[in-house]
Design a protein around this motif. Structure first.
Motif, PDB file in Angstrom:
ATOM      1  N   THR A 161       0.838  -1.215   0.000  1.00  0.00           N
ATOM      2  CA  THR A 161       0.000   0.000   0.000  1.00  0.00           C
ATOM      3  C   THR A 161       0.862   1.250   0.000  1.00  0.00           C
ATOM      4  OG1 THR A 161      -1.707  -1.212   1.218  1.00  0.00           O
ATOM      5  CG2 THR A 161      -1.828   1.195   1.248  1.00  0.00           C
ATOM      6  N   HIS A 162       1.922   1.245   0.798  1.00  0.00           N
ATOM      7  CA  HIS A 162       2.823   2.396   0.832  1.00  0.00           C
ATOM      8  C   HIS A 162       3.536   2.564  -0.504  1.00  0.00           C
ATOM      9  CE1 HIS A 162       5.604   5.382   2.311  1.00  0.00           C
ATOM     10  NE2 HIS A 162       6.666   4.576   2.042  1.00  0.00           N
ATOM     11  N   ARG A 164       2.435   1.725  -3.394  1.00  0.00           N
ATOM     12  CA  ARG A 164       1.488   2.224  -4.389  1.00  0.00           C
ATOM     13  C   ARG A 164       1.340   3.741  -4.290  1.00  0.00           C
ATOM     14  NH1 ARG A 164      -1.871  -1.484  -4.005  1.00  0.00           N
ATOM     15  NH2 ARG A 164      -1.396  -2.553  -5.958  1.00  0.00           N
ATOM     16  N   LYS A 165       1.342   4.248  -3.064  1.00  0.00           N
ATOM     17  CA  LYS A 165       1.261   5.705  -2.889  1.00  0.00           C
ATOM     18  C   LYS A 165       2.511   6.381  -3.459  1.00  0.00           C
ATOM     19  CE  LYS A 165      -1.588   5.584   1.306  1.00  0.00           C
ATOM     20  NZ  LYS A 165      -1.655   5.924   2.746  1.00  0.00           N
ATOM     21  N   VAL A 166       3.689   5.777  -3.209  1.00  0.00           N
ATOM     22  CA  VAL A 166       4.930   6.334  -3.751  1.00  0.00           C
ATOM     23  C   VAL A 166       4.896   6.329  -5.286  1.00  0.00           C
ATOM     24  CG1 VAL A 166       7.435   6.012  -3.898  1.00  0.00           C
ATOM     25  CG2 VAL A 166       6.258   5.731  -1.707  1.00  0.00           C
ATOM     26  N   ASP A 168       2.184   6.376  -7.180  1.00  0.00           N
ATOM     27  CA  ASP A 168       1.225   7.356  -7.682  1.00  0.00           C
ATOM     28  C   ASP A 168       1.807   8.758  -7.611  1.00  0.00           C
ATOM     29  OD1 ASP A 168      -0.506   5.297  -8.144  1.00  0.00           O
ATOM     30  OD2 ASP A 168      -1.639   5.565  -6.258  1.00  0.00           O
ATOM     31  N   ASP A 169       2.542   9.047  -6.526  1.00  0.00           N
ATOM     32  CA  ASP A 169       3.163  10.355  -6.401  1.00  0.00           C
ATOM     33  C   ASP A 169       4.205  10.576  -7.498  1.00  0.00           C
ATOM     34  OD1 ASP A 169       3.767  12.821  -4.774  1.00  0.00           O
ATOM     35  OD2 ASP A 169       5.729  11.817  -4.719  1.00  0.00           O
ATOM     36  N   HIS A 170       4.967   9.513  -7.821  1.00  0.00           N
ATOM     37  CA  HIS A 170       5.976   9.623  -8.879  1.00  0.00           C
ATOM     38  C   HIS A 170       5.323   9.866 -10.239  1.00  0.00           C
ATOM     39  CE1 HIS A 170       9.824   8.880 -10.881  1.00  0.00           C
ATOM     40  NE2 HIS A 170       9.119   8.142 -11.764  1.00  0.00           N
ATOM     41  N   ARG A 171       4.212   9.197 -10.520  1.00  0.00           N
ATOM     42  CA  ARG A 171       3.519   9.384 -11.794  1.00  0.00           C
ATOM     43  C   ARG A 171       2.948  10.797 -11.891  1.00  0.00           C
ATOM     44  NH1 ARG A 171       1.178   6.025 -15.597  1.00  0.00           N
ATOM     45  NH2 ARG A 171       1.707   4.190 -14.354  1.00  0.00           N
ATOM     46  N   ARG A 186      13.397   4.774  -3.082  1.00  0.00           N
ATOM     47  CA  ARG A 186      12.424   5.496  -2.289  1.00  0.00           C
ATOM     48  C   ARG A 186      11.977   4.708  -1.066  1.00  0.00           C
ATOM     49  NH1 ARG A 186       9.452   9.363  -5.112  1.00  0.00           N
ATOM     50  NH2 ARG A 186       8.367   9.668  -3.102  1.00  0.00           N
ATOM     51  N   LEU A 201       2.529  -4.005  -8.310  1.00  0.00           N
ATOM     52  CA  LEU A 201       1.976  -2.683  -8.668  1.00  0.00           C
ATOM     53  C   LEU A 201       1.479  -2.637 -10.106  1.00  0.00           C
ATOM     54  CD1 LEU A 201       4.563  -0.279  -6.967  1.00  0.00           C
ATOM     55  CD2 LEU A 201       2.306  -0.964  -6.129  1.00  0.00           C
TER      56      LEU A 201
END
Length: 202
Positions: A161-162, A164-166, A168-171, A186, A201
């Motif tokens: 889950t963490h 995936r957030k990283v 999404d932030d990168h995208r 990261r 992912l």
């Protein structure tokens, strides 16, 4: 010295007598047809030699067609002379056709003797079929062992889950999906774990 006994073969004696009579008949017919002197003696020699050559061809085991042909020609000439000199022909008035036959005999005998002496005496051999080329036996190539599947690294759900957030932030910042080396940097995790997370992912 001890003298060797002479054995007379009745068949051989009979053959010699018959040959001498036939020789004389051929000589008389040739002389009556205008072939005098040594030529009258050469005629019976040519007939007998043609008979011998044809007989040898018949016994050679080769093609017998030419042998039988010239044997019959020579035999006809010999028998013809024997019959002609047996009182059925006036040797003092030989017909013109017989003179022509006697005059043409040397060419016939020469042709027959040449063909019998220099012709093929053996059947042509059948060409042997070439042996099939043997196919070289190739050694069996051992199959390379398949690589053992790499063990699956367990990934905690919270870490996924963490991650995936990283990602999404990168995208959102770059407009491109995050790659495995960046995700590993990261998250600060080992490379196998980062690859396992990246696989989940996608």
């Amino acid at each position: 010295m001890r003298s060797l006994p002479v054995r007379l073969d009745a068949v051989l004696v009979q053959a010699l007598i018959a040959a001498a009579l036939s020789f004389a008949h051929l000589h008389d017919l040739a002389a009556a047809a205008g072939q005098g002197g040594w030529k009258a003696w050469a005629y019976p020699v040519s007939v007998d030699l043609l008979l011998v050559a044809a007989w040898r061809r018949l016994r050679s085991g080769g093609s017998k067609a030419a042998g039988w042909c010239w044997f019959l020609v020579a035999l006809t000439a010999s028998l013809g002379a024997n019959v002609a000199t047996a009182g059925l022909l006036d040797l003092n008035a030989v017909p013109a056709w017989l003179r022509i036959l006697v005059a043409g005999w040397p060419a016939v005998a020469f042709l027959g003797g040449t063909l019998l002496a220099h012709g093929s005496t053996a059947e042509p051999e059948t060409a042997a079929a070439p042996a099939p080329a043997s196919t070289p036996v190739r050694p069996a190539v051992e199959a390379a062992p398949e690589p053992a599947p790499s063990p699956v690294t367990p990934v905690p759900p919270a870490l996924v889950t963490h991650a995936r957030k990283v990602a999404d932030d990168h995208r959102a910042r770059t407009g491109t999906p995050i790659d495995t080396p960046t995700l590993r940097a990261r998250l600060g995790v080992p490379l196998p774990l980062a690859e396992a997370i990246a696989a989940q992912l996608t």
